[in-house]
Design a protein around this motif. Sequence first.
Motif, PDB file in Angstrom:
ATOM      1  N   GLY A 194      49.698 -36.765 -34.297  1.00  0.00           N
ATOM      2  CA  GLY A 194      49.337 -35.492 -33.669  1.00  0.00           C
ATOM      3  C   GLY A 194      48.244 -35.696 -32.622  1.00  0.00           C
ATOM      4  N   ASN A 195      47.196 -36.440 -33.019  1.00  0.00           N
ATOM      5  CA  ASN A 195      46.093 -36.655 -32.063  1.00  0.00           C
ATOM      6  C   ASN A 195      46.547 -37.483 -30.871  1.00  0.00           C
ATOM      7  OD1 ASN A 195      44.516 -35.230 -33.754  1.00  0.00           O
ATOM      8  ND2 ASN A 195      43.254 -36.952 -34.445  1.00  0.00           N
ATOM      9  N   VAL A 196      47.401 -38.466 -31.136  1.00  0.00           N
ATOM     10  CA  VAL A 196      47.911 -39.298 -30.034  1.00  0.00           C
ATOM     11  C   VAL A 196      48.672 -38.402 -29.057  1.00  0.00           C
ATOM     12  CG1 VAL A 196      49.525 -41.149 -29.438  1.00  0.00           C
ATOM     13  CG2 VAL A 196      48.043 -41.390 -31.443  1.00  0.00           C
ATOM     14  N   CYS A 197      49.552 -37.587 -29.589  1.00  0.00           N
ATOM     15  CA  CYS A 197      50.374 -36.723 -28.758  1.00  0.00           C
ATOM     16  C   CYS A 197      49.499 -35.720 -27.998  1.00  0.00           C
ATOM     17  CB  CYS A 197      51.395 -35.996 -29.641  1.00  0.00           C
ATOM     18  SG  CYS A 197      52.627 -35.110 -28.700  1.00  0.00           S
ATOM     19  N   ARG A 198      48.504 -35.166 -28.700  1.00  0.00           N
ATOM     20  CA  ARG A 198      47.592 -34.207 -28.051  1.00  0.00           C
ATOM     21  C   ARG A 198      46.883 -34.848 -26.861  1.00  0.00           C
ATOM     22  NH1 ARG A 198      42.552 -33.721 -31.458  1.00  0.00           N
ATOM     23  NH2 ARG A 198      42.336 -35.746 -30.459  1.00  0.00           N
ATOM     24  N   ASP A 199      46.394 -36.084 -27.053  1.00  0.00           N
ATOM     25  CA  ASP A 199      45.670 -36.751 -25.964  1.00  0.00           C
ATOM     26  C   ASP A 199      46.600 -37.070 -24.797  1.00  0.00           C
ATOM     27  OD1 ASP A 199      43.431 -36.531 -27.466  1.00  0.00           O
ATOM     28  OD2 ASP A 199      43.356 -38.636 -28.107  1.00  0.00           O
ATOM     29  N   ILE A 200      47.827 -37.477 -25.125  1.00  0.00           N
ATOM     30  CA  ILE A 200      48.788 -37.759 -24.040  1.00  0.00           C
ATOM     31  C   ILE A 200      49.086 -36.469 -23.275  1.00  0.00           C
ATOM     32  CG2 ILE A 200      51.145 -38.504 -23.495  1.00  0.00           C
ATOM     33  CD1 ILE A 200      50.973 -40.344 -25.986  1.00  0.00           C
ATOM     34  N   CYS A 201      49.271 -35.394 -24.010  1.00  0.00           N
ATOM     35  CA  CYS A 201      49.501 -34.093 -23.371  1.00  0.00           C
ATOM     36  C   CYS A 201      48.375 -33.791 -22.387  1.00  0.00           C
ATOM     37  CB  CYS A 201      49.513 -32.967 -24.416  1.00  0.00           C
ATOM     38  SG  CYS A 201      51.077 -32.738 -25.221  1.00  0.00           S
ATOM     39  N   PHE A 202      47.161 -33.886 -22.886  1.00  0.00           N
ATOM     40  CA  PHE A 202      45.984 -33.548 -22.068  1.00  0.00           C
ATOM     41  C   PHE A 202      45.975 -34.397 -20.798  1.00  0.00           C
ATOM     42  CE2 PHE A 202      41.899 -31.299 -23.567  1.00  0.00           C
ATOM     43  CZ  PHE A 202      41.734 -30.688 -22.338  1.00  0.00           C
ATOM     44  N   ASP A 203      46.178 -35.708 -20.971  1.00  0.00           N
ATOM     45  CA  ASP A 203      46.145 -36.611 -19.820  1.00  0.00           C
ATOM     46  C   ASP A 203      47.251 -36.282 -18.827  1.00  0.00           C
ATOM     47  OD1 ASP A 203      43.961 -37.889 -20.784  1.00  0.00           O
ATOM     48  OD2 ASP A 203      45.067 -39.529 -21.732  1.00  0.00           O
ATOM     49  N   SER A 204      48.376 -35.761 -19.352  1.00  0.00           N
ATOM     50  CA  SER A 204      49.472 -35.511 -18.415  1.00  0.00           C
ATOM     51  C   SER A 204      49.494 -34.065 -17.916  1.00  0.00           C
ATOM     52  CB  SER A 204      50.818 -35.895 -19.046  1.00  0.00           C
ATOM     53  OG  SER A 204      51.020 -35.100 -20.186  1.00  0.00           O
ATOM     54  N   GLY A 205      48.485 -33.259 -18.349  1.00  0.00           N
ATOM     55  CA  GLY A 205      48.355 -31.932 -17.745  1.00  0.00           C
ATOM     56  C   GLY A 205      48.798 -30.771 -18.616  1.00  0.00           C
ATOM     57  N   LEU A 206      48.675 -30.917 -19.938  1.00  0.00           N
ATOM     58  CA  LEU A 206      49.037 -29.819 -20.838  1.00  0.00           C
ATOM     59  C   LEU A 206      48.083 -29.803 -22.026  1.00  0.00           C
ATOM     60  CD1 LEU A 206      51.028 -27.638 -21.987  1.00  0.00           C
ATOM     61  CD2 LEU A 206      52.295 -29.521 -23.040  1.00  0.00           C
ATOM     62  N   VAL A 207      47.531 -28.609 -22.323  1.00  0.00           N
ATOM     63  CA  VAL A 207      46.749 -28.489 -23.556  1.00  0.00           C
ATOM     64  C   VAL A 207      47.659 -28.026 -24.674  1.00  0.00           C
ATOM     65  CG1 VAL A 207      44.829 -27.382 -24.747  1.00  0.00           C
ATOM     66  CG2 VAL A 207      44.691 -27.767 -22.295  1.00  0.00           C
ATOM     67  N   MET A 208      47.784 -28.874 -25.702  1.00  0.00           N
ATOM     68  CA  MET A 208      48.350 -28.445 -26.977  1.00  0.00           C
ATOM     69  C   MET A 208      47.399 -28.949 -28.041  1.00  0.00           C
ATOM     70  SD  MET A 208      52.486 -28.884 -26.896  1.00  0.00           S
ATOM     71  CE  MET A 208      52.718 -28.571 -28.624  1.00  0.00           C
ATOM     72  N   ARG A 209      47.301 -28.212 -29.152  1.00  0.00           N
ATOM     73  CA  ARG A 209      46.411 -28.685 -30.220  1.00  0.00           C
ATOM     74  C   ARG A 209      47.210 -29.403 -31.269  1.00  0.00           C
ATOM     75  NH1 ARG A 209      42.925 -24.762 -33.556  1.00  0.00           N
ATOM     76  NH2 ARG A 209      42.582 -26.613 -34.810  1.00  0.00           N
ATOM     77  N   SER A 210      46.560 -30.337 -31.974  1.00  0.00           N
ATOM     78  CA  SER A 210      47.245 -30.959 -33.104  1.00  0.00           C
ATOM     79  C   SER A 210      46.546 -30.516 -34.387  1.00  0.00           C
ATOM     80  CB  SER A 210      47.199 -32.480 -32.983  1.00  0.00           C
ATOM     81  OG  SER A 210      45.864 -32.912 -32.898  1.00  0.00           O
ATOM     82  N   VAL A 211      47.352 -30.194 -35.383  1.00  0.00           N
ATOM     83  CA  VAL A 211      46.835 -29.885 -36.717  1.00  0.00           C
ATOM     84  C   VAL A 211      47.506 -30.912 -37.617  1.00  0.00           C
ATOM     85  CG1 VAL A 211      46.680 -28.141 -38.528  1.00  0.00           C
ATOM     86  CG2 VAL A 211      46.766 -27.422 -36.129  1.00  0.00           C
TER      87      VAL A 211
END
Length: 448
Positions: free
Chosen positions: A399-416
């Motif tokens: 979840g955290n990996v995916c969240r950070d990739i999202c952020f870097d590529s221009g999307l905020v999603m949260r991971s729980v």
Amino acid sequence: MRHSPAELKRLDRDHYLHPFTDFKALGEEGSRIITHAEGVYIFDADGKRILDGMAGLWCVNIGYGREELVEAATHQLRELPFYNSFFKTTHAPVVKLAEKLCQLAPGNMNRVFFTGSGSEANDTVLRMVRRYWALKGKPEKKWIIGRENGYHGSTVAGMSLGGMALMHEQGGPCVPGITHVRQPYWFGEGQHTSPEEFGRECAQAIEDRILELGEDNVAAFIAEPVQGAGGAIIPPDSYWPAVKEVLARYDILLIADEVICGFGRLGEWFGSTYYGLTPDLMPIAKGLSSGYLPIGGVLVGDLVAETLIEEGGEFFHGFTYSGHPTCAAVALRNLELLEEEGVVDNVRDNLAPYLAKRWAELAEHPIVGEARSVGLMGALELVADKTTNARFDKSLSAGNVCRDICFDSGLVMRSVGDIMVLSPPLVITREQIDELVDLARRALDETA
Ligand code: PLP
């Protein structure tokens, strides 16, 4: 004096205690600096544009950059920035906001108590329900049943009502007289049976707990219509009708925590409307002002309100910023805008069905076990093996990996944990939903 981004990061690291943050894990890189925002996008100090798939923290329902709210705030700051409403005083913004909220709320709700946040709203609720039953001559009706993994805030009462084990472990003990039952989380805990049967099992767990404690000792059940912070956990259709029956059978109040679900998130003004609930109390915050200024409150049904008013005398409870005029003026203007622009109807009739369709496509991705959504709230369950729904190795924190990739590529999603959650501003367009789904898919590809 303007600080450079590097200087800001250093000062941030040295002086600012962030909420819900592992400071050591922030490391040398520190926090991303967000500088401004417009519509559904936020911008960072490097000038990067990022689609805010979380509406801040489930709150910027109207989107960023609304001049009307700036004007409402400035006008009120000039007129009367602050005055309390404790000692036989009141002011127009708070009265008009209270009236508007009662117009929008389910029919049995005609009173509102204001707070500064959702957590304070839940502290208020706890005291109100216990006071109510004491006034009714049943002071032993004290227990409040919440749910495991529910979230009701960070104050001592808020975290006690919530069912977040990690929060209970820190700085306890919790407020006594609160107990938690299983959550209607079919993907995570209910796959031994059908969603419908599982919904009924979860309602049965409430009844079992009531009988264990003794119905004369149970004051209320508190729940979010859809659990947000716990991972956008959408209950099976059978859940709420069965819960309603249980609560009615034993004369137990329903507290529907609308802090996230309220103000259009599910395509109705309240999550309770979406699920056909008539709660006795509804804590609200977040979307009430679209997060532009801090304000929360409790919508109080007639049953509780009439008793408190007619039999209760003074209720020794309130906050300096209860009904803050500037926050109230902004909240009122926000509700007017949501109404005038048909934002909630547009979520129900247009955006929610479109998101549901596009979001469901992500279920085909090799690391997605389930893609669910309701209104403009969604979740992706990340799994290492789709055939068994086995999770990734915990140490990997997919979840955290995916969240950070999202952020870097221009999307905020949260991971729980390994759930990716979504809650974009309600003014997002279909094209922006396409952009969001594309960015999420690319992040999933990179995480896999
Ligand atoms: N209740 C629910 C359902 C929430 O999601 C939150 C915050 O996320 C709260 C209460 C607490 O609100 P606040 O953070 O404004 O205190």
